[in-house]
Design a protein around this motif. Structure first.
Motif, PDB file in Angstrom:
ATOM      1  N   LEU A 119      15.329   6.213  -2.074  1.00  0.00           N
ATOM      2  CA  LEU A 119      14.319   6.557  -2.791  1.00  0.00           C
ATOM      3  C   LEU A 119      14.024   6.192  -4.259  1.00  0.00           C
ATOM      4  O   LEU A 119      13.242   5.705  -4.864  1.00  0.00           O
ATOM      5  CB  LEU A 119      13.913   7.985  -2.733  1.00  0.00           C
ATOM      6  CG  LEU A 119      13.547   8.487  -1.080  1.00  0.00           C
ATOM      7  CD1 LEU A 119      13.300  10.085  -0.919  1.00  0.00           C
ATOM      8  CD2 LEU A 119      11.956   7.954  -1.165  1.00  0.00           C
ATOM      9  N   LEU A 120      15.436   6.474  -4.740  1.00  0.00           N
ATOM     10  CA  LEU A 120      15.453   6.206  -6.301  1.00  0.00           C
ATOM     11  C   LEU A 120      15.346   4.642  -6.648  1.00  0.00           C
ATOM     12  O   LEU A 120      14.711   4.261  -7.510  1.00  0.00           O
ATOM     13  CB  LEU A 120      16.906   6.462  -6.784  1.00  0.00           C
ATOM     14  CG  LEU A 120      17.354   7.990  -6.939  1.00  0.00           C
ATOM     15  CD1 LEU A 120      18.631   8.331  -7.332  1.00  0.00           C
ATOM     16  CD2 LEU A 120      16.234   8.642  -8.040  1.00  0.00           C
ATOM     17  N   ASP A 121      15.723   3.830  -5.447  1.00  0.00           N
ATOM     18  CA  ASP A 121      15.435   2.526  -5.835  1.00  0.00           C
ATOM     19  C   ASP A 121      14.032   2.011  -5.685  1.00  0.00           C
ATOM     20  O   ASP A 121      13.443   1.020  -6.202  1.00  0.00           O
ATOM     21  CB  ASP A 121      16.288   1.624  -4.679  1.00  0.00           C
ATOM     22  CG  ASP A 121      17.690   1.242  -5.164  1.00  0.00           C
ATOM     23  OD1 ASP A 121      17.956   1.466  -6.488  1.00  0.00           O
ATOM     24  OD2 ASP A 121      18.724   1.212  -4.474  1.00  0.00           O
ATOM     25  N   LEU A 122      13.227   2.648  -4.482  1.00  0.00           N
ATOM     26  CA  LEU A 122      11.969   2.614  -4.616  1.00  0.00           C
ATOM     27  C   LEU A 122      11.311   2.885  -5.820  1.00  0.00           C
ATOM     28  O   LEU A 122      10.300   2.309  -6.267  1.00  0.00           O
ATOM     29  CB  LEU A 122      11.412   3.380  -3.262  1.00  0.00           C
ATOM     30  CG  LEU A 122      11.745   2.721  -2.046  1.00  0.00           C
ATOM     31  CD1 LEU A 122      11.346   3.952  -1.009  1.00  0.00           C
ATOM     32  CD2 LEU A 122      11.235   1.448  -1.847  1.00  0.00           C
ATOM     33  N   LEU A 123      11.783   3.945  -6.641  1.00  0.00           N
ATOM     34  CA  LEU A 123      11.147   4.511  -7.837  1.00  0.00           C
ATOM     35  C   LEU A 123      11.518   3.403  -8.748  1.00  0.00           C
ATOM     36  O   LEU A 123      10.524   3.133  -9.444  1.00  0.00           O
ATOM     37  CB  LEU A 123      11.952   5.749  -8.215  1.00  0.00           C
ATOM     38  CG  LEU A 123      10.924   7.147  -7.678  1.00  0.00           C
ATOM     39  CD1 LEU A 123      10.670   7.023  -6.548  1.00  0.00           C
ATOM     40  CD2 LEU A 123      11.768   8.368  -8.183  1.00  0.00           C
ATOM     41  N   CYS A 124      12.437   2.785  -9.010  1.00  0.00           N
ATOM     42  CA  CYS A 124      12.943   1.575  -9.709  1.00  0.00           C
ATOM     43  C   CYS A 124      11.967   0.560  -9.493  1.00  0.00           C
ATOM     44  O   CYS A 124      11.548  -0.012 -10.517  1.00  0.00           O
ATOM     45  CB  CYS A 124      14.355   1.264  -9.594  1.00  0.00           C
ATOM     46  SG  CYS A 124      15.719   2.199 -10.337  1.00  0.00           S
ATOM     47  N   ALA A 154       0.920  -1.347  -0.091  1.00  0.00           N
ATOM     48  CA  ALA A 154      -0.077   0.013  -0.106  1.00  0.00           C
ATOM     49  C   ALA A 154       1.029   1.208  -0.121  1.00  0.00           C
ATOM     50  O   ALA A 154       0.525   2.389  -0.683  1.00  0.00           O
ATOM     51  CB  ALA A 154      -0.865   0.105   1.279  1.00  0.00           C
ATOM     52  N   THR A 155       1.924   1.241   0.654  1.00  0.00           N
ATOM     53  CA  THR A 155       2.831   2.224   0.778  1.00  0.00           C
ATOM     54  C   THR A 155       3.610   2.606  -0.574  1.00  0.00           C
ATOM     55  O   THR A 155       3.982   3.746  -1.118  1.00  0.00           O
ATOM     56  CB  THR A 155       4.026   2.227   1.904  1.00  0.00           C
ATOM     57  OG1 THR A 155       3.143   2.077   3.099  1.00  0.00           O
ATOM     58  CG2 THR A 155       4.945   3.432   1.939  1.00  0.00           C
ATOM     59  N   MET A 156       4.031   1.502  -1.216  1.00  0.00           N
ATOM     60  CA  MET A 156       4.605   1.361  -2.433  1.00  0.00           C
ATOM     61  C   MET A 156       3.505   2.183  -3.723  1.00  0.00           C
ATOM     62  O   MET A 156       4.127   2.880  -4.493  1.00  0.00           O
ATOM     63  CB  MET A 156       4.981   0.268  -2.881  1.00  0.00           C
ATOM     64  CG  MET A 156       6.294  -0.384  -2.334  1.00  0.00           C
ATOM     65  SD  MET A 156       7.665   0.958  -2.359  1.00  0.00           S
ATOM     66  CE  MET A 156       8.230   0.342  -4.345  1.00  0.00           C
ATOM     67  N   ASN A 166       9.109   0.453  -8.424  1.00  0.00           N
ATOM     68  CA  ASN A 166       7.643   0.903  -8.793  1.00  0.00           C
ATOM     69  C   ASN A 166       7.457   0.878 -10.382  1.00  0.00           C
ATOM     70  O   ASN A 166       6.428   0.947 -11.158  1.00  0.00           O
ATOM     71  CB  ASN A 166       7.333   2.189  -8.438  1.00  0.00           C
ATOM     72  CG  ASN A 166       6.421   2.311  -7.230  1.00  0.00           C
ATOM     73  OD1 ASN A 166       5.748   1.095  -6.947  1.00  0.00           O
ATOM     74  ND2 ASN A 166       6.337   3.009  -6.215  1.00  0.00           N
ATOM     75  N   LEU A 167       8.696   1.321 -11.047  1.00  0.00           N
ATOM     76  CA  LEU A 167       8.739   1.411 -12.537  1.00  0.00           C
ATOM     77  C   LEU A 167       9.180   0.387 -13.171  1.00  0.00           C
ATOM     78  O   LEU A 167       9.063   0.077 -14.678  1.00  0.00           O
ATOM     79  CB  LEU A 167      10.028   2.411 -12.971  1.00  0.00           C
ATOM     80  CG  LEU A 167       9.438   3.933 -12.669  1.00  0.00           C
ATOM     81  CD1 LEU A 167      10.636   4.848 -12.574  1.00  0.00           C
ATOM     82  CD2 LEU A 167       8.353   4.629 -13.465  1.00  0.00           C
TER      83      LEU A 167
END
Length: 318
Positions: free
Chosen positions: A128-133, A19-21, A135-136
C-alpha cells in the motif's frame, strides 16, 4: 454524504488499474480511510484469526474486564466517564523484535497464527505504501525508506475487544483521536459496528464488512505529504449488544527515523508562507503523543516545530 470508499485491490491487475488508483488517491485526500476487499489474505485464514481471537477473549480476558469494571464502580455509572475507554486489549510487537512468545495466556496455535497474520499484514502495508508513492509521484520505496531509521520500521498489533456496555452514552469504547504513526490496517468485527470517523464535521460509521481490511493514515503520512494526505479523527462507540473485535496493525517509522515532508511535495508557495510541516525524530513525536493522544493534532505539530527548529542539520533517514 457520499459512500465510504471500498476498494477492490484485484482490479489493480487489469484494465481498471487507473480507476482503482484514482479511488485510492481520492480516499487518501478526502477521507484518510478506506476499506479493502480482495486484498490477498484468504477468507479461511481470516476466519481462523477471528475464531482464535474471540476464543482467547472469552477464556482469558472477559472475566478480567468484568472485574475491572466492578473495581472502578462503572456498572451503575451516572455521569460521563472521560478518562478511560470501554475496551479490553493486549499488544503484540512484531518489528524490530517480536514479543509474541512473551505474551501470557496465548495458546501455541494462536501464537503461530498471529505471527503468520503479521507477515501477511506487513506485506500488505508495504504494498500500500508503494501505491501511495505512485499516486504522490514519489519513487517506489520512498515511504518505506522514510520509515526505516537504523533498525527498520516498528510494527505491532493492538488486539482489542469492546464488550457490550450498559450505558454507551456515558463512556466511549475508544475516545476520539488521530493515530500517531504511519499506516494502520484493521481487521474488524463484521457483525458488531462501532468505529466512526469525523468527516466534514460529522461522525460517519466505518461499515463492518466480512473479510475486509480497513486502512487509515496516521500523523506521519500527513507530515511526509506536507498535508496532502491527512490523518483523520476517529473513535469507537460502545454498544449495548455484542462484543466487537478489533485487530489493528500499525506500520510505523523506526524510533530513530527522521520524519519530514518529502521535498518533491513541498510547493514553493508553502515554503514562502512557512506552511511546511516540521522535521523531527519519530521517537520524540511519540513521547509528546503519549500525553496528548486524545487532543487535537495541530498543537503537536507546532510543538515539534518549536522543539526541532535546529534539526535541519540532522541526518535524513537511511
Amino acid at each position: 454524504m457520499e459512500n465510504f470508499p471500498v476498494i477492490n485491490l484485484e482490479k489493480l491487475n487489469g484494465d481498471e488499474r487507473n480507476a482503482t488508483m484514482d479511488q485510492i488517491k481520492d480516499a487518501c485526500e478526502n477521507w484518510g480511510f478506506f476499506e479493502l476487499v480482495n486484498h490477498g489474505i484468504s477468507h479461511e485464514f481470516m476466519d481462523t484469526v477471528e475464531g482464535l481471537t474471540k476464543e482467547h477473549y472469552r477464556k482469558c480476558m472477559e472475566q478480567r474486564f468484568k472485574e475491572l469494571v466492578a473495581s472502578k464502580a462503572l456498572e451503575g455509572v451516572q455521569a460521563e466517564v472521560k478518562d478511560m475507554d470501554w475496551e479490553s486489549t493486549f499488544f503484540l510487537r512484531h518489528l524490530p523484535q517480536s514479543n509474541i512468545s512473551e505474551i501470557p495466556d496465548l495458546t501455541d496455535e494462536y501464537r503461530v497464527v498471529m505471527k503468520e497474520f503479521a507477515k501477511k499484514i506487513e506485506k500488505l502495508a508495504e504494498d500500500l505504501l508503494d501505491l501511495l508513492c505512485e499516486n504522490l509521484g514519489l519513487e517506489k520505496g520512498y515511504l518505506k525508506k522514510a520509515f526505516h531509521g537504523s533498525k527498520g520500521p516498528t510494527f505491532g498489533t493492538k488486539v482489542a475487544n469492546y464488550p457490550q456496555c450498559p450505558k454507551p452514552e456515558l463512556v466511549k469504547g475508544l475516545r476520539a483521536h488521530t493515530d500517531a504513526g504511519g499506516i494502520i490496517l484493521l481487521f474488524q468485527d463484521d457483525k458488531v459496528c462501532g468505529l466512526q470517523l469525523l468527516k466534514d464535521g460529522q461522525w460517519v460509521d466505518v461499515p463492518p464488512m466480512r473479510h475486509s481490511i480497513v486502512v487509515n493514515l496516521g500523523d506521519q503520512l500527513e507530515v511526509i505529504t506536507n498535508g496532502k494526505y491527512k490523518s483523520v479523527e476517529h473513535r469507537v462507540i460502545a454498544q449495548t449488544d455484542g462484543t466487537r473485535m478489533s485487530i489493528a496493525s500499525f506500520y510505523n517509522p523506526g524510533s530513530d527515523a527522521v520524519i519530514y515532508p518529502a521535498p518533491a511535495l513541498v510547493e514553493k508557495e508553502a515554503e514562502e508562507k512557512n506552511k511546511v510541516y516540521p522535521k523531527f525524530v519519530f521517537e520524540d513525536y511519540m513521547k509528546l503523543y503519549a500525553g496528548l493522544k486524545f487532543q487535537a493534532k495541530e498543537p503537536r505539530f507546532e510543538a515539534m516545530k518549536a522543539v526541532n527548529s535546529n534539526l535541519s542539520l540532522a541526518p535524513t533517514a537511511a
